[in-house]
Design a protein around this motif. Structure first.
Motif, PDB file in Angstrom:
ATOM      1  N   UNK A 131       0.857  -1.182   0.000  1.00  0.00           N
ATOM      2  CA  UNK A 131       0.000   0.000   0.000  1.00  0.00           C
ATOM      3  C   UNK A 131       0.889   1.227   0.000  1.00  0.00           C
ATOM      4  N   UNK A 132       0.325   2.347  -0.468  1.00  0.00           N
ATOM      5  CA  UNK A 132       1.118   3.562  -0.659  1.00  0.00           C
ATOM      6  C   UNK A 132       1.120   4.469   0.559  1.00  0.00           C
ATOM      7  N   UNK A 133       0.366   4.113   1.601  1.00  0.00           N
ATOM      8  CA  UNK A 133       0.346   4.968   2.792  1.00  0.00           C
ATOM      9  C   UNK A 133      -0.090   4.162   3.996  1.00  0.00           C
ATOM     10  N   UNK A 134       0.220   4.686   5.187  1.00  0.00           N
ATOM     11  CA  UNK A 134      -0.287   4.134   6.436  1.00  0.00           C
ATOM     12  C   UNK A 134      -1.015   5.242   7.182  1.00  0.00           C
ATOM     13  N   UNK A 135      -1.858   4.857   8.125  1.00  0.00           N
ATOM     14  CA  UNK A 135      -2.684   5.841   8.813  1.00  0.00           C
ATOM     15  C   UNK A 135      -3.976   6.046   8.046  1.00  0.00           C
ATOM     16  N   UNK A 136      -4.920   6.711   8.674  1.00  0.00           N
ATOM     17  CA  UNK A 136      -6.233   6.893   8.052  1.00  0.00           C
ATOM     18  C   UNK A 136      -6.548   8.360   7.773  1.00  0.00           C
ATOM     19  N   UNK A 137      -5.536   9.211   7.749  1.00  0.00           N
ATOM     20  CA  UNK A 137      -5.815  10.637   7.560  1.00  0.00           C
ATOM     21  C   UNK A 137      -5.771  11.073   6.101  1.00  0.00           C
ATOM     22  N   UNK A 138      -5.251  10.228   5.202  1.00  0.00           N
ATOM     23  CA  UNK A 138      -5.248  10.583   3.781  1.00  0.00           C
ATOM     24  C   UNK A 138      -5.281   9.312   2.937  1.00  0.00           C
ATOM     25  N   UNK A 139      -5.674   9.489   1.699  1.00  0.00           N
ATOM     26  CA  UNK A 139      -5.746   8.360   0.767  1.00  0.00           C
ATOM     27  C   UNK A 139      -5.305   8.819  -0.617  1.00  0.00           C
ATOM     28  N   UNK A 140      -4.773   7.882  -1.386  1.00  0.00           N
ATOM     29  CA  UNK A 140      -4.301   8.185  -2.736  1.00  0.00           C
ATOM     30  C   UNK A 140      -5.493   8.246  -3.695  1.00  0.00           C
ATOM     31  N   UNK A 141      -5.545   9.323  -4.490  1.00  0.00           N
ATOM     32  CA  UNK A 141      -6.606   9.447  -5.488  1.00  0.00           C
ATOM     33  C   UNK A 141      -6.149   8.979  -6.858  1.00  0.00           C
ATOM     34  N   UNK A 142      -5.056   9.561  -7.354  1.00  0.00           N
ATOM     35  CA  UNK A 142      -4.597   9.171  -8.691  1.00  0.00           C
ATOM     36  C   UNK A 142      -3.160   9.629  -8.922  1.00  0.00           C
ATOM     37  N   UNK A 143      -2.397   8.890  -9.709  1.00  0.00           N
ATOM     38  CA  UNK A 143      -1.074   9.371 -10.118  1.00  0.00           C
ATOM     39  C   UNK A 143      -1.179  10.174 -11.410  1.00  0.00           C
ATOM     40  N   UNK A 144      -0.322  11.182 -11.545  1.00  0.00           N
ATOM     41  CA  UNK A 144      -0.218  11.950 -12.784  1.00  0.00           C
ATOM     42  C   UNK A 144       1.145  11.632 -13.388  1.00  0.00           C
ATOM     43  N   UNK A 145       1.158  10.866 -14.448  1.00  0.00           N
ATOM     44  CA  UNK A 145       2.406  10.363 -15.008  1.00  0.00           C
ATOM     45  C   UNK A 145       2.747  11.063 -16.312  1.00  0.00           C
ATOM     46  N   UNK A 146       4.033  11.215 -16.540  1.00  0.00           N
ATOM     47  CA  UNK A 146       4.482  11.871 -17.765  1.00  0.00           C
ATOM     48  C   UNK A 146       5.894  12.407 -17.656  1.00  0.00           C
ATOM     49  N   UNK A 147       6.234  12.978 -16.479  1.00  0.00           N
ATOM     50  CA  UNK A 147       7.607  13.454 -16.279  1.00  0.00           C
ATOM     51  C   UNK A 147       8.575  12.275 -16.272  1.00  0.00           C
ATOM     52  N   UNK A 148       9.772  12.501 -16.797  1.00  0.00           N
ATOM     53  CA  UNK A 148      10.774  11.442 -16.903  1.00  0.00           C
ATOM     54  C   UNK A 148      11.861  11.540 -15.848  1.00  0.00           C
ATOM     55  N   UNK A 149      11.915  12.659 -15.125  1.00  0.00           N
ATOM     56  CA  UNK A 149      12.919  12.838 -14.075  1.00  0.00           C
ATOM     57  C   UNK A 149      12.268  13.493 -12.869  1.00  0.00           C
ATOM     58  N   UNK A 150      13.083  13.748 -11.846  1.00  0.00           N
ATOM     59  CA  UNK A 150      12.576  14.234 -10.570  1.00  0.00           C
ATOM     60  C   UNK A 150      11.709  15.480 -10.729  1.00  0.00           C
ATOM     61  N   UNK A 151      10.585  15.500 -10.008  1.00  0.00           N
ATOM     62  CA  UNK A 151       9.681  16.649 -10.008  1.00  0.00           C
ATOM     63  C   UNK A 151      10.188  17.648  -8.972  1.00  0.00           C
ATOM     64  N   UNK A 152      10.535  18.845  -9.411  1.00  0.00           N
ATOM     65  CA  UNK A 152      11.162  19.847  -8.542  1.00  0.00           C
ATOM     66  C   UNK A 152      10.242  21.009  -8.192  1.00  0.00           C
ATOM     67  N   UNK A 153       9.031  21.035  -8.736  1.00  0.00           N
ATOM     68  CA  UNK A 153       8.105  22.114  -8.422  1.00  0.00           C
ATOM     69  C   UNK A 153       6.678  21.758  -8.778  1.00  0.00           C
ATOM     70  N   UNK A 154       5.736  22.109  -7.895  1.00  0.00           N
ATOM     71  CA  UNK A 154       4.301  21.923  -8.126  1.00  0.00           C
ATOM     72  C   UNK A 154       3.615  23.198  -7.671  1.00  0.00           C
ATOM     73  N   UNK A 155       2.750  23.743  -8.492  1.00  0.00           N
ATOM     74  CA  UNK A 155       2.077  24.987  -8.106  1.00  0.00           C
ATOM     75  C   UNK A 155       0.720  25.121  -8.766  1.00  0.00           C
ATOM     76  N   UNK A 156      -0.174  25.831  -8.083  1.00  0.00           N
ATOM     77  CA  UNK A 156      -1.503  26.172  -8.606  1.00  0.00           C
ATOM     78  C   UNK A 156      -1.629  27.696  -8.586  1.00  0.00           C
ATOM     79  N   UNK A 157      -1.446  28.369  -9.710  1.00  0.00           N
ATOM     80  CA  UNK A 157      -1.520  29.838  -9.746  1.00  0.00           C
ATOM     81  C   UNK A 157      -2.896  30.341  -9.320  1.00  0.00           C
ATOM     82  N   UNK A 158      -2.914  31.486  -8.682  1.00  0.00           N
ATOM     83  CA  UNK A 158      -4.162  32.084  -8.221  1.00  0.00           C
ATOM     84  C   UNK A 158      -5.101  32.347  -9.398  1.00  0.00           C
ATOM     85  N   UNK A 159      -6.354  31.981  -9.230  1.00  0.00           N
ATOM     86  CA  UNK A 159      -7.359  32.217 -10.258  1.00  0.00           C
ATOM     87  C   UNK A 159      -7.311  31.242 -11.412  1.00  0.00           C
ATOM     88  N   UNK A 160      -6.526  30.184 -11.308  1.00  0.00           N
ATOM     89  CA  UNK A 160      -6.420  29.215 -12.400  1.00  0.00           C
ATOM     90  C   UNK A 160      -7.003  27.873 -11.973  1.00  0.00           C
TER      91      UNK A 160
END
Length: 433
Positions: A131-160
């Motif tokens: 399993x991908x996690x322990x504890x009951x405070x969160x659960x996995x929804x879905x993976x987003x695949x496509x990057x080929x190397x380490x992910x160094x930034x994730x952001x949600x711009x305001x109003x987008x």
């Protein structure tokens, strides 16, 4: 032993006709036969279990648990066979978990690599986690695949309604937050060291360059000045700060009249790369590969204090209420607080078994602060603050370098394999201050 035409014949299916020591040597059960792989013909040992004695237990049992371990017919302390033949009282030790038929055992809190690859043959009997996690405070929804190397930034711009992810594979991928589908890929022609957003602006740290584009006006700017890879970015007091490989911190200010970012300052003092920046309490805090943290005035941009308690790279900084939290490859999270003279001192040290990479803060459904700590054993620990009581763990294919919160109790992790994972808390959460 009898002889038949010069051949030796061993009586292995029944007791010996003699009660001397020579006969007793034959009254041991062949452990190769027990494992179903005896290839001796004839075999010196029995190919059946010993008969029961008066109290209902075998003669071998009277010799004590594991008494024959160093003899030819004893059970070896290795493999699943030994575990499956443990007495019931050993199988059901208090605090054990998991089950396999009548057995119970404690799972090792480590992801099963074979399960990740889809070929674990042990199933529920595997001693590692499926399993991908322990504890009951969160659960996995879905993976987003496509990057080929380490992910160094994730952001949600305001109003987008789009999620932006940056990677060392030189691309920024754009995902639709409603469907989770990939809607665009921007190739920047260089490894992305970090990425943040502020209002409608997205800032991307590259080698010798910071890219800035406005998702509302489509304005695309290049900020020159860095020497080497840009590892960290932060915005404070209308200034954009960039931590650079050569050890400097560069600052730019947006000029509305010219519609561009102009150089404002260069903060020098670190001797190696600046890998993390955070703004809080009218200060800029910088963590470096030189093992130090520097405190800068957000107004004068002068260095106010240098903190040297870490003994390895300071990977991540986080401001929480009146405290500064720092994470290092030295396997510690340090909590800093200001003294009467205004200087920071360590008030608490949390120790981990592995080096720490990233800190991220958020609140749970009861508005209690939760700290996510990414470690270089490919896991993320969730702790309540200020107690550091563990809430659960997240496991990934490789180390998690980026964490970001989303709306409606969602948050995202990006790991070294290039995978971005969408998680959901048990109730709505908000970003920690």
């Amino acid at each position: 032993m009898d002889t038949d035409g010069g051949r030796r014949v061993f009586h292995r299916l029944g007791p010996s006709g003699s009660s001397d020591n020579g006969g007793m040597k034959q009254q041991k059960v062949c452990y190769h036969w027990r494992q179903g792989k005896c290839n001796r013909n004839p075999c010196f040992f029995l190919h059946h279990e010993l008969p029961a004695v008066a109290n209902g237990t075998s003669k071998r049992a009277h010799q004590g648990f594991g008494a024959d371990d160093n003899r030819g017919g004893g059970i070896r302390r290795s493999g699943n066979y030994y575990f499956s033949n443990m007495p019931e009282r050993v199988q059901s030790l208090p605090g054990s978990s998991g089950s396999a038929g009548s057995r119970t055992f404690k799972k090792i809190e480590k992801l099963c690599n074979h399960w990740v690859q889809g070929n674990c043959r042990y199933g529920d009997n595997c001693k590692y986690l499926h399993q991908w996690s322990t504890g009951d405070c969160f659960s996995l929804l879905t993976p987003l695949e496509g990057h080929q190397q380490v992910v160094t930034g994730i952001t949600l711009p305001s109003g987008s309604d789009k999620l932006y992810t940056g990677s060392q594979d030189e691309t920024v991928r754009i995902w639709d937050c409603q469907s989770g589908q990939l809607v665009g890929v921007v190739n920047l022609g260089g490894a992305i060291g970090c990425m943040i957003s502020e209002g409608p602006w997205i800032f991307v740290g590259l080698t010798n360059l910071v890219k800035a584009w406005n998702i509302q006006t489509s304005l695309d700017l290049s900020l020159n000045g860095p020497v080497g890879q840009v590892y960290s970015l932060v915005v404070g007091n209308d200034l954009l700060f960039a931590g650079v490989q050569e050890g400097t911190i560069l600052a730019w200010k947006f000029n509305v009249a010219t519609n561009c970012f102009e150089p404002a300052a260069s903060l020098k003092g670190h001797t190696l790369a600046v890998v993390t920046l955070v703004v809080g309490a009218n200060r800029v805090y910088s963590g470096s590969m030189d093992h130090s943290i520097k405190v800068w005035s957000l107004e004068t941009l002068q260095c106010l204090q240098t903190l040297t308690e870490h003994i390895d790279v300071v990977m991540s900084l986080l401001c929480w209420e009146q405290f500064l939290l720092s994470a290092s490859l030295d396997k510690t999270v340090k909590v800093w607080a200001a003294t009467e003279n205004g200087n920071l001192e360590v008030t608490f040290t949390h120790n981990e078994e592995h080096g720490l990479l990233t800190l991220f803060g958020m609140h749970d459904s009861e508005a209690k602060p939760v700290l996510l700590c990414s470690c270089n054993d490919n896991s993320v620990r969730a702790y309540d603050l200020p107690s550091f009581s563990e809430r659960g763990k997240i496991f990934s294919k490789k180390e998690v370098r980026s964490i970001q919160i989303g709306p409606g109790g969602l948050f995202f992790t990006g790991d070294g394999s290039g995978q971005v994972t969408v998680w959901k808390w048990s109730a709505e959460t908000t970003t920690a201050s």
